[in-house]
Design an enzyme around this catalytic site. Structure first.
Site, short mmCIF file in Angstrom:
data_model
loop_
_atom_site.label_atom_id
_atom_site.label_comp_id
_atom_site.label_asym_id
_atom_site.label_seq_id
_atom_site.Cartn_x
_atom_site.Cartn_y
_atom_site.Cartn_z
N ASP A 6 110.21 -48.21 75.55
CA ASP A 6 108.81 -48.58 75.37
C ASP A 6 108.59 -50.09 75.44
O ASP A 6 107.55 -50.60 75.02
CB ASP A 6 108.29 -48.05 74.03
CG ASP A 6 109.10 -48.57 72.84
OD1 ASP A 6 110.19 -49.16 73.06
OD2 ASP A 6 108.65 -48.38 71.70
N MET A 50 113.85 -74.94 106.21
CA MET A 50 114.92 -73.96 106.37
C MET A 50 115.92 -74.42 107.44
O MET A 50 115.98 -73.90 108.56
CB MET A 50 114.32 -72.60 106.70
CG MET A 50 113.50 -72.04 105.55
SD MET A 50 112.83 -70.38 105.83
CE MET A 50 111.47 -70.75 106.93
N THR A 51 116.73 -75.37 107.05
CA THR A 51 117.67 -76.02 107.97
C THR A 51 118.98 -75.22 108.07
O THR A 51 120.06 -75.71 107.75
CB THR A 51 117.93 -77.47 107.53
OG1 THR A 51 118.19 -77.49 106.11
CG2 THR A 51 116.73 -78.35 107.81
N TYR A 52 118.85 -74.00 108.51
CA TYR A 52 119.98 -73.11 108.76
C TYR A 52 119.51 -72.05 109.75
O TYR A 52 118.34 -72.04 110.15
CB TYR A 52 120.49 -72.48 107.46
CG TYR A 52 119.41 -72.06 106.49
CD1 TYR A 52 118.63 -70.95 106.74
CD2 TYR A 52 119.15 -72.79 105.34
CE1 TYR A 52 117.64 -70.56 105.88
CE2 TYR A 52 118.15 -72.43 104.46
CZ TYR A 52 117.39 -71.31 104.73
OH TYR A 52 116.38 -70.93 103.86
N GLY A 85 108.53 -64.04 103.50
CA GLY A 85 109.88 -63.89 104.01
C GLY A 85 109.87 -63.38 105.45
O GLY A 85 108.82 -63.07 106.03
N TRP A 86 111.03 -63.29 106.02
CA TRP A 86 111.18 -62.87 107.42
C TRP A 86 110.50 -61.53 107.68
O TRP A 86 109.77 -61.35 108.65
CB TRP A 86 112.65 -62.82 107.76
CG TRP A 86 112.95 -62.42 109.17
CD1 TRP A 86 113.42 -61.21 109.60
CD2 TRP A 86 112.81 -63.23 110.35
NE1 TRP A 86 113.59 -61.21 110.97
CE2 TRP A 86 113.23 -62.45 111.45
CE3 TRP A 86 112.40 -64.53 110.58
CZ2 TRP A 86 113.23 -62.92 112.76
CZ3 TRP A 86 112.41 -65.01 111.88
CH2 TRP A 86 112.81 -64.22 112.95
N THR A 87 110.72 -60.57 106.78
CA THR A 87 110.22 -59.21 106.99
C THR A 87 108.75 -59.06 106.65
O THR A 87 108.02 -58.31 107.31
CB THR A 87 111.04 -58.22 106.15
OG1 THR A 87 112.42 -58.35 106.48
CG2 THR A 87 110.61 -56.78 106.40
N GLU A 128 106.54 -67.10 107.97
CA GLU A 128 107.39 -67.33 109.15
C GLU A 128 106.77 -66.68 110.40
O GLU A 128 107.07 -65.53 110.69
CB GLU A 128 108.79 -66.76 108.89
CG GLU A 128 109.44 -67.38 107.66
CD GLU A 128 110.85 -66.87 107.40
OE1 GLU A 128 111.49 -66.34 108.34
OE2 GLU A 128 111.32 -66.99 106.27
N TYR A 129 105.88 -67.43 111.16
CA TYR A 129 105.51 -68.83 110.97
C TYR A 129 104.05 -69.00 111.30
O TYR A 129 103.53 -68.27 112.16
CB TYR A 129 106.34 -69.74 111.89
CG TYR A 129 107.81 -69.56 111.69
CD1 TYR A 129 108.47 -70.24 110.67
CD2 TYR A 129 108.53 -68.69 112.51
CE1 TYR A 129 109.84 -70.07 110.49
CE2 TYR A 129 109.89 -68.53 112.32
CZ TYR A 129 110.53 -69.21 111.31
OH TYR A 129 111.87 -69.03 111.10
#
Length: 612
Positions: free
Chosen positions: A317, A452-454, A345-347, A387-388
């Site tokens: 509860d 987002m440097t990857y 996010g991406w999705t 994005e984006y």
């Protein structure tokens, strides 16, 4: 978050919240004219909307009444003293004293014969517009007696010879039927010089400051044409971050399932003591609203004592359970941590296009959800992972270059002094994602940008070439120019986003190929390497043991083991990246995401130590 494996306080008010509209009395639609300056084949009319005494909202409509396509438009008008524009959309509005200029945004500047376009504004004051000119001519379409035409707009001013306190702007010449006599140079809407050439050297400027220049041509008949498109130039220096650096990590709600990663792991790994912020990922964006991403993980799951931060089992509860309650317990133990709820996010970015059609309503829905009384004390703000804007990720967005500004402005109005942040593209290539949205216009409304440097390179290019997915700098043989961390940060700074609002991104995972015989980057492959959860991607905590680093390139480690080739960051490369971050005077760093780290949090420790 641009990870290929990523799953997914107050309404914007017109006048009362400071976006007061400007009051224009009596008539709802009026055509305003002035002695004509040049021939034109278009008209401009003004329409008044709501009027609440101290302000109102209004709009201008430009219509092509000619037989040829109009490629750009500029409206000029005068306000009496005490009347001003507070904000505007779908046009770039500047002023010089009581003289106001509105220019198309580029994407809405071309009008076919018979077509029209409208932009709106909010303002303050009792006055009505007068002395209207459209592209240097009268707003009612008449010509200058004698048939003389005003000059064309000069080219966009471009900066060079930039220092902390001085710079030079140059532009291409305007054209005119009688010849151009000189040019007025405007800085931030105020005339600073009249020159006969095509350059102007400005001085006595402030370090680390963005200045916007426009140029207006004057011909030998003393007719002035439309202003050039604005060019923004930022002086060097001045980006000094005061206070502690931001050390932010993403925590995913789906991580509690197959990854078996819970909020308590932040405590047992030692990471909680070494971070400043957590982005909780993700909330969804649906039907123009912020919505719950995973109700069970977010606030329904009952935690047993062994998995709970405070060592106490949840009861049936209990008003709040799940990750939200665990984050509440974490903040009690570590009160320095701020938690931000990230949406998209991406999705789940596909919903932003609909949301930005009514950004005020969307922002209110987000605020209502983040500040739900059941968990209002858990969250300290909102993060938008779109994005984006006006570009393509998993889905393509066509909301326009100004959509980012509209969204962030609405969020700041709604969330007040709470944190408002964004995750943004690192595509600094010419014509890439950074170029497709007006990120600089949104910067004043944001606390920081998570760049987002990857994921620059990966096995979606199945045959390679192999390349580090998170290069800090360029190197000989890099597959695409502009795909580096340094290029992305430099581009954001060049368009006017201050270093003090930029965070460098670190991936706690690697990307890899198989069928590779070459150890150095640039080799060919047969496909994506096997990964625990998805091909082509693997956590750092796995790779450090199964495929240890064999070299470094562009500030990132790589590893060749058997026929597999991986790139990922290690404590050593992160230390170097943090030194670079400090040297650039960035606000700090963030990472995606906690569960990729080792049980003792060695990557979090590298960020923490490197930013001290």
């Amino acid at each position: 978050m641009l990870t290929r494996f990523a799953l997914p306080k107050k309404r914007l008010r017109a006048a009362a919240a400071g976006l007061t509209a400007l009051a224009l009395p009596l008539v709802a639609v009026v055509g305003l004219s002035t002695p004509a300056q040049a021939a034109t084949s278009a008209t401009a009319t003004f329409a008044k909307g709501s009027d609440w005494g101290s302000g109102f909202d209004g709009k201008w409509t430009v219509k092509n009444t000619g037989t040829t396509t109009l490629t750009s438009w500029t409206i000029e008008w005068d306000f009496p003293a005490g009347t001003s524009v507070a904000s505007a959309w779908d046009a770039t509005v500047t002023s010089a004293g009581n003289h106001w200029t509105a220019k198309d945004k580029g994407w809405n500047g071309t009008l076919a014969p018979g077509a029209s376009v409208t932009f709106g504004f909010n303002g303050a004051g009792p006055g009505a517009p007068g002395g209207c000119k459209l592209n240097g001519a009268s707003c009612d379409g008449t010509e200058q007696p004698g048939g003389n035409k005003a000059p064309s707009a000069p080219g966009v001013p471009v900066g060079s010879d930039i220092s902390d306190t001085a710079l030079k702007v140059s532009w291409t010449a305007a054209t005119d039927d009688t010849g151009v006599k000189n040019y007025d140079v405007l800085r931030n809407g105020t005339k600073v010089a009249t020159v006969t050439g095509l350059t102007y050297s400005d001085s006595n400027l402030t370090a680390g400051t963005s200045y916007t220049y426009t140029v207006v041509a004057r011909d030998t008949a003393d007719l002035t044409g439309p202003a050039s498109a604005p060019g923004t130039v930022r002086t060097t220096g001045g980006d000094v971050v005061t206070g502690d650096k931001v050390k932010l990590g993403y925590f995913t709600n789906w991580g509690v399932y197959g990854r078996n990663y819970h909020v308590k792991n932040l405590v047992t790994s030692g990471s909680a003591a070494k971070i400043t912020h957590i982005n909780y990922a993700f909330g969804n964006v649906q039907n123009g609203k912020c919505t719950i991403g995973d109700a069970y993980a977010d606030y329904e799951r009952a935690y047993t004592a062994d998995l709970s931060v405070d060592g106490v089992a949840d009861t049936w509860d209990q008003p709040l359970r799940g990750n939200f309650n665990q984050l509440r317990e974490l903040k009690r133990l570590y009160p320095h941590i701020k938690v931000i709820w990230s949406f998209g996010g991406w999705t789940w970015s596909g919903g932003f296009g609909q949301a930005v059609q009514n950004p005020a309503a969307f922002a209110k829905s987000c605020h209502d959800l983040v500040e739900d009384p059941r968990w209002a004390d858990v969250f300290d703000g909102i993060d938008l992972d779109w994005e984006y804007p006006n570009a393509c990720g998993l889905t393509c967005d066509t909301s326009g270059a100004d959509s980012f500004r509209k969204m962030t402005q609405a969020m700041r109005t709604e969330f007040g002094n709470d944190l408002v942040t964004v995750a943004v593209s690192a595509d600094a290539s010419q014509g890439g994602n950074i170029d497709k949205a007006d990120y600089a216009a949104g910067a004043p409304y944001l606390d920081w940008f998570n760049v987002m440097t990857y994921d620059f390179f990966g096995a979606w290019a199945a045959k390679g070439p192999t390349a580090p997915h998170s290069p800090l700098t360029a190197y000989d043989g890099i597959p695409k120019a502009g795909f580096t961390s340094a290029d992305a940060i430099a581009k954001y700074r060049s368009i006017g986003v201050p270093a003090s609002k930029l965070l460098l991104g670190i991936g706690f995972y690697g990307r890899g190929w198989t069928g590779v015989t070459q150890s150095a980057p640039g080799g060919t492959a047969t496909g994506a390497a096997a990964g625990t959860y998805e091909t082509g991607i693997e956590d750092y905590k796995v790779l450090k043991n199964t495929c240890p680093a064999t070299g470094t390139v562009a500030g990132t480690a790589y590893a060749h083991c058997g026929t597999n080739w991986w790139s990922y960051d290690t404590p050593a490369t992160i230390a170097a990246k943090m030194a670079w971050t400090k040297g650039q005077n960035l606000r700090g760093a963030f990472f995606w995401e906690f569960s990729g780290d080792t049980g003792n949090g060695e990557l979090v420790n590298a960020i923490h130590t490197g930013l001290q």
